[in-house]
Design a protein around this motif. Structure first.
Motif, PDB file in Angstrom:
ATOM      1  N   SER A 187       0.793  -1.233  -0.023  1.00 10.49           N
ATOM      2  CA  SER A 187      -0.012   0.255   0.026  1.00 10.49           C
ATOM      3  C   SER A 187       0.852   1.296  -0.074  1.00 10.49           C
ATOM      4  O   SER A 187       2.013   1.224   0.366  1.00 10.49           O
ATOM      5  N   CYS A 188       0.386   2.190  -0.555  1.00 11.44           N
ATOM      6  CA  CYS A 188       0.973   3.567  -0.445  1.00 11.44           C
ATOM      7  C   CYS A 188       0.025   4.503  -0.218  1.00 11.44           C
ATOM      8  O   CYS A 188      -0.872   4.870  -0.919  1.00 11.44           O
ATOM      9  N   ALA A 189       0.153   5.508   0.818  1.00 12.31           N
ATOM     10  CA  ALA A 189      -0.503   6.425   1.176  1.00 12.31           C
ATOM     11  C   ALA A 189      -0.196   8.096   1.040  1.00 12.31           C
ATOM     12  O   ALA A 189       1.050   8.009   1.219  1.00 12.31           O
ATOM     13  N   ALA A 190      -0.783   8.702   0.173  1.00 12.09           N
ATOM     14  CA  ALA A 190      -0.333   9.790  -0.292  1.00 12.09           C
ATOM     15  C   ALA A 190      -0.925  11.114   0.454  1.00 12.09           C
ATOM     16  O   ALA A 190      -2.131  10.882   0.804  1.00 12.09           O
ATOM     17  N   SER A 191      -0.371  12.183   0.758  1.00 14.17           N
ATOM     18  CA  SER A 191      -0.836  13.087   1.219  1.00 14.17           C
ATOM     19  C   SER A 191      -0.140  14.766   0.534  1.00 14.17           C
ATOM     20  O   SER A 191       0.978  14.599   0.368  1.00 14.17           O
ATOM     21  N   GLY A 192      -0.781  15.690   0.887  1.00 18.58           N
ATOM     22  CA  GLY A 192      -0.096  16.985   0.531  1.00 18.58           C
ATOM     23  C   GLY A 192      -0.118  17.280  -0.809  1.00 18.58           C
ATOM     24  O   GLY A 192       0.472  18.139  -1.541  1.00 18.58           O
ATOM     25  N   MET A 193      -0.873  16.352  -1.956  1.00 16.02           N
ATOM     26  CA  MET A 193      -0.740  16.691  -3.114  1.00 16.02           C
ATOM     27  C   MET A 193      -2.055  16.393  -3.822  1.00 16.02           C
ATOM     28  O   MET A 193      -2.795  15.369  -3.354  1.00 16.02           O
ATOM     29  N   PRO A 194      -2.360  16.982  -5.201  1.00 20.09           N
ATOM     30  CA  PRO A 194      -3.609  16.221  -5.668  1.00 20.09           C
ATOM     31  C   PRO A 194      -3.503  14.948  -6.435  1.00 20.09           C
ATOM     32  O   PRO A 194      -3.222  14.902  -7.546  1.00 20.09           O
ATOM     33  N   PHE A 195      -3.701  14.037  -5.655  1.00 20.07           N
ATOM     34  CA  PHE A 195      -3.318  12.617  -5.885  1.00 20.07           C
ATOM     35  C   PHE A 195      -3.787  12.170  -7.333  1.00 20.07           C
ATOM     36  O   PHE A 195      -3.566  11.452  -8.146  1.00 20.07           O
ATOM     37  N   SER A 196      -5.184  12.553  -7.430  1.00 21.17           N
ATOM     38  CA  SER A 196      -5.883  12.096  -8.617  1.00 21.17           C
ATOM     39  C   SER A 196      -5.517  12.653  -9.986  1.00 21.17           C
ATOM     40  O   SER A 196      -5.888  12.445 -11.196  1.00 21.17           O
TER      41      SER A 196
END
Length: 117
Positions: free
Chosen positions: A21-30
């Motif tokens: 799994s990779c959890a992203a934050s602080g950026m517009p992931f989509s």
């Protein structure tokens, strides 16, 4: 501020499975193409799989049919289901995100996958 955090690596025997799994934050992931690279000891970092903003996956030939990449934009999350693992899959696996138009690229810290009998 931008973070990509991998989890799910471990030590398994040949033929077993893992889900990264990779959890992203602080950026517009989509808005980013996201995917997985891996680096074995003494080797270069190579692409394993990626997935477009529209959900179209791409795989390197050595994992095709065994690995499945997916993304959940609502959760800002990226996954890699790894089945039928082989010793040659042993590597540090890195999550990445890329938006070439914006000139922005991000990497996670990596998670170790070890496949030994």
């Amino acid at each position: 501020q931008v973070q990509l955090v991998e989890s799910g690596g471990g030590l398994v025997q040949p033929g077993e499975s893992l889900r990264l799994s990779c959890a992203a934050s602080g950026m517009p992931f989509s808005s980013y193409i996201v995917g997985w690279y891996r680096q074995a000891p003494g080797k270069q970092r190579d692409m394993v799989a990626d997935i477009s903003t529209g959900g179209t996956p791409s795989y390197t030939s050595s994992v095709k049919g065994r690995f499945t990449i997916s993304r959940d934009n609502a959760k800002n999350a990226l996954y890699l289901q790894m089945n039928s693992l082989k010793p040659e899959d042993t590597a540090v696996y890195y999550c990445y995100a890329r938006n070439a138009f914006l000139g922005r690229n991000y990497w996670g810290q990596g998670t170790q996958v070890t496949v030994i009998s």
